[in-house]
Design an enzyme around this catalytic site. Structure first.
Site, mmCIF file in Angstrom:
data_model
loop_
_atom_site.group_PDB
_atom_site.id
_atom_site.type_symbol
_atom_site.label_atom_id
_atom_site.label_comp_id
_atom_site.label_asym_id
_atom_site.label_seq_id
_atom_site.Cartn_x
_atom_site.Cartn_y
_atom_site.Cartn_z
ATOM 1 N N LYS A 124 -4.100 17.168 17.417
ATOM 2 C CA LYS A 124 -3.704 15.794 17.749
ATOM 3 C C LYS A 124 -4.467 15.335 18.978
ATOM 4 C CE LYS A 124 -0.557 13.740 20.280
ATOM 5 N NZ LYS A 124 -1.323 12.516 20.606
ATOM 6 N N GLU B 279 -2.589 24.378 29.469
ATOM 7 C CA GLU B 279 -3.565 24.082 30.528
ATOM 8 C C GLU B 279 -3.154 22.737 31.114
ATOM 9 O OE1 GLU B 279 -5.995 22.586 32.567
ATOM 10 O OE2 GLU B 279 -7.449 22.408 30.928
ATOM 11 N N CYS C 213 -8.634 17.838 35.477
ATOM 12 C CA CYS C 213 -7.510 18.664 35.928
ATOM 13 C C CYS C 213 -7.898 19.563 37.094
ATOM 14 C CB CYS C 213 -6.960 19.490 34.774
ATOM 15 S SG CYS C 213 -8.238 20.360 33.871
ATOM 16 N N GLU D 177 -0.821 15.110 41.610
ATOM 17 C CA GLU D 177 -2.096 14.952 40.907
ATOM 18 C C GLU D 177 -2.324 13.454 40.689
ATOM 19 O OE1 GLU D 177 -2.416 16.237 36.729
ATOM 20 O OE2 GLU D 177 -4.302 17.181 37.290
HETATM 21 P P1 NDP Z 1 0.142 13.628 28.591
HETATM 22 O O1 NDP Z 1 0.464 15.013 28.984
HETATM 23 O O2 NDP Z 1 1.259 12.721 28.204
HETATM 24 O O3 NDP Z 1 -0.882 13.621 27.349
HETATM 25 C C1 NDP Z 1 -1.627 14.715 26.898
HETATM 26 C C2 NDP Z 1 -1.485 14.868 25.390
HETATM 27 O O4 NDP Z 1 -0.134 15.192 25.063
HETATM 28 C C3 NDP Z 1 -1.805 13.603 24.595
HETATM 29 O O5 NDP Z 1 -2.386 13.959 23.363
HETATM 30 C C4 NDP Z 1 -0.414 13.017 24.383
HETATM 31 O O6 NDP Z 1 -0.333 12.131 23.288
HETATM 32 C C5 NDP Z 1 0.381 14.277 24.110
HETATM 33 N N1 NDP Z 1 1.824 14.128 24.288
HETATM 34 C C6 NDP Z 1 2.494 13.181 24.996
HETATM 35 N N2 NDP Z 1 3.814 13.391 24.918
HETATM 36 C C7 NDP Z 1 3.996 14.486 24.140
HETATM 37 C C8 NDP Z 1 5.140 15.185 23.684
HETATM 38 N N3 NDP Z 1 6.370 14.829 24.036
HETATM 39 N N4 NDP Z 1 4.960 16.261 22.890
HETATM 40 C C9 NDP Z 1 3.736 16.654 22.533
HETATM 41 N N5 NDP Z 1 2.612 16.017 22.935
HETATM 42 C C10 NDP Z 1 2.730 14.951 23.734
HETATM 43 O O7 NDP Z 1 -0.708 12.960 29.744
HETATM 44 P P2 NDP Z 1 -0.834 11.395 30.091
HETATM 45 O O8 NDP Z 1 -1.870 10.853 29.217
HETATM 46 O O9 NDP Z 1 0.493 10.703 30.047
HETATM 47 O O10 NDP Z 1 -1.295 11.443 31.605
HETATM 48 C C11 NDP Z 1 -0.320 11.489 32.647
HETATM 49 C C12 NDP Z 1 -0.788 12.364 33.762
HETATM 50 O O11 NDP Z 1 -0.968 13.678 33.281
HETATM 51 C C13 NDP Z 1 -2.149 12.005 34.346
HETATM 52 O O12 NDP Z 1 -2.045 11.026 35.308
HETATM 53 C C14 NDP Z 1 -2.611 13.311 34.880
HETATM 54 O O13 NDP Z 1 -2.079 13.506 36.162
HETATM 55 C C15 NDP Z 1 -2.028 14.320 33.932
HETATM 56 N N6 NDP Z 1 -3.001 14.784 32.923
HETATM 57 C C16 NDP Z 1 -3.535 16.005 33.085
HETATM 58 C C17 NDP Z 1 -4.484 16.451 32.195
HETATM 59 C C18 NDP Z 1 -5.113 17.770 32.354
HETATM 60 O O14 NDP Z 1 -6.184 17.991 31.796
HETATM 61 N N7 NDP Z 1 -4.495 18.686 33.037
HETATM 62 C C19 NDP Z 1 -4.949 15.625 31.084
HETATM 63 C C20 NDP Z 1 -4.255 14.362 30.958
HETATM 64 C C21 NDP Z 1 -3.340 13.988 31.883
HETATM 65 P P3 NDP Z 1 -0.474 10.557 23.516
HETATM 66 O O15 NDP Z 1 -1.848 10.334 24.053
HETATM 67 O O16 NDP Z 1 -0.282 10.011 22.160
HETATM 68 O O17 NDP Z 1 0.598 10.162 24.488
#
Ligand code: NDP
Length: 510
Positions: free
Chosen positions: A213, A287, A321, A418
């Site tokens: 996904k 991660e 990240c 973060e």
């Molecule tokens: P999320 O953790 O929400 O998104 C990452 C992935 O998880 C996306 O594919 C998202 O789908 C999916 N997801 C969201 N909710 C669920 C759930 N309940 N169950 C399973 N999968 C889910 O990150 P955000 O995009 O909301 O970003 C928010 C913050 O997270 C950022 O500001 C940053 O600080 C951090 N972040 C960290 C990352 C890293 O690499 N460590 C990467 C991205 C964000 P969908 O896009 O459809 O919501």
């Protein structure tokens, strides 16, 4: 001509008596010349108006016909409509992956699986320009980064794991490595194709099948990858790409036939997933976020360190990240270093991500821009001093100026949370012990950087820092052979290298 600027400490107190930069910049001054625009052509990408889900080797509509729109964050223009999966679609995808595992992939000899992975790697290289432009349009990252980092590294992961597919007995001597089954993989929006490669390549090399996904703001490169799977003649159902919202991601995680869950994203969602799979026999790797310390000692080569700091926090708009978001600098060189850093920031070019001169592109989404803006406001409200270089921002699109905070206390939100944006918090230290204490004073433990001329200092620091990846005299270097992952709230498990392979096998005695 330039948008509003914020005063800096240097304007009032010259940094350590340094002379101005040779090109005559003062604080908040823009570089006094313009580059000719060098836009990358958009027409190497043939965008479809509508993309379906990729399930069992075919493109399908969502079961309820739902769609969502992916937009270009640099212009706010819609790019395409994407089918929005439902839990029923996830079920269909998992069942296709189970069938593919049983029918073909699970029993295919490693040398045959390797051929597919090699083929995918080669196609990614052949179509790299198309992927780079699409990735930049969908994510906002500068074309020079998608062209020179994301896409080459994604291909490199497939080359690397292709090499392991027929050598599992050497990777795990004396043991038999069996695939786990169906891997549910959920990836974020900051490195869409690269995160896909980190996850799909080792899974396939080890004989698993995949339901992936992508993030809802960046589904397009994953959907173009579906085309690569078709081009490579990958058996139907081995890879399924199913965009949809977070709750549908959770339906995938919880599916009874999913054996392995690999998630990259926020710590908050990572925790939710960990709770959800507790008590099941699903294998989990997470991660998650980070708040890396980039530590500069007084004996470091400062100009080199400046480049590493800039790469550490402004690469990919800081939406990384492992970004070096906390600069810890030894007090004796702090003024000098911060002065050089401000001069360097003033040369960064912010704007159209498809322009080959652009250093800092668009923030991935409105929501992310709001989060960055809110955290930066909190930094000012809590008493940190803000510096931003002068630069015009495009009128449309989600942009944020490279930002640097001095006078930061460890208790400030900008030093703890973060931000996931181009925002650097500068703190100082006097002794190595103080540097270690401050660096480890975080809920995260993903990465760190050390800048010093002394290898002995590097080794001593590495022992003491609680971070999964530590770079010395460089930052943000990635290689498929090298494991990557964190401690504490940065998650667990490793991706990359042989460790990454281990996460996708069950080891049995011979
Ligand atoms: P999320 O953790 O929400 O998104 C990452 C992935 O998880 C996306 O594919 C998202 O789908 C999916 N997801 C969201 N909710 C669920 C759930 N309940 N169950 C399973 N999968 C889910 O990150 P955000 O995009 O909301 O970003 C928010 C913050 O997270 C950022 O500001 C940053 O600080 C951090 N972040 C960290 C990352 C890293 O690499 N460590 C990467 C991205 C964000 P969908 O896009 O459809 O919501």
């Amino acid at each position: 001509m330039h948008n509003a600027q914020v005063s800096s400490d240097r304007a009032m107190t010259p940094a350590g008596g340094r002379t101005p930069a040779p090109w005559g910049l003062g604080d908040g001054q823009a570089i006094p010349w313009e580059y000719a625009p060098a836009p990358e052509a958009r027409d190497v990408v043939r965008l479809k108006e509508r993309y379906g889900l990729f399930i069992d080797g075919r493109e399908r509509e969502a079961s309820d016909g739902g769609t969502f729109v992916s937009i270009d964050p640099s212009t706010e223009e819609p790019l395409a409509a994407i089918s929005k999966a439902t839990p029923a679609d996830m079920d269909r995808a998992v069942r296709a992956a189970v069938r593919a595992g049983r029918r073909s992939w699970g029993s295919l000899p490693g040398r045959e699986r390797a051929k597919y992975l090699f083929r995918i790697a080669r196609i990614l290289q052949e179509r790299s320009r198309e992927f780079a432009v699409l990735e930049t349009m969908d994510s906002g990252k500068p074309i020079k980064e998608s062209r020179d980092v994301d896409i080459p590294l994604a291909a490199a992961h497939f080359w690397y794991y292709a090499g392991w597919a027929d050598k599992l007995e050497y990777a795990f001597p004396g043991r038999v490595a069996r695939p786990l089954g169906v891997a549910a993989q959920i990836i974020p929006w900051n490195f869409p194709l690269l995160m896909l490669a980190w996850k799909i390549a080792p899974a396939l090399a080890a004989g698993n099948t995949v339901v992936l996904k992508p993030a809802s703001t960046t589904p397009l490169s994953a959907l173009l990858f579906a085309d690569v799977c078709r081009q490579a003649d990958l058996p139907p159902g081995v890879v399924n790409i199913v965009p949809g919202p977070g709750d549908v991601g959770m339906a995938l995680v919880m599916h009874k036939d999913v054996a392995k869950v690999a998630f990259t994203g926020s710590t908050e969602i990572g925790k939710r997933i960990q709770k959800a799979v507790a008590g099941t026999d699903k294998v989990l790797t997470l991660e998650l976020g980070g708040k890396a310390a980039n530590i500069v000692f007084e004996d470091a080569a400062l100009d080199q360190a400046v480049e590493g700091i800039v790469n550490g926090i402004y690469f990919n708009q800081g939406e990384v990240c492992c970004a070096g978001s906390r600069l810890l600098v030894q007090e004796s060189v702090a003024d000098d270093l911060v002065g050089r850093l401000k001069d360097r920031l003033s040369t960064l070019r912010v704007g159209d991500p498809l322009d080959k001169n652009t250093d800092v592109g668009a923030i991935n989404s409105k929501a992310q821009l709001e989060r960055i803006t809110e955290l930066v406001a909190s930094g000012q409200a809590e008493g940190a001093e803000l510096f931003q270089p002068a630069c015009d921002l495009p009128e449309r699109g989600y942009y944020f100026r490279p930002t640097l905070f001095t006078n930061v206390a460890q208790s400030h939100r900008i030093a703890k949370e973060e931000i996931f944006g181009p925002v650097l918090s500068v703190l100082t230290f006097r002794t190595p012990d103080e540097a270690i204490e401050k660096a480890n004073n975080t809920a995260y433990g993903l990465s760190a950087g050390i800048w010093t001329e002394k290898a002995s200092k590097v080794f001593a620091m590495v022992q003491a820092l609680k971070a999964g990846v530590i770079w010395a005299n460089t930052f943000n270097r990635f290689d498929p052979t090298s494991p990557f992952g964190g401690y504490k709230e940065s998650g667990f498990g490793r991706e990359g290298g042989m460790h990454g392979l281990h996460a996708y096998v069950r080891l049995e005695d011979r």
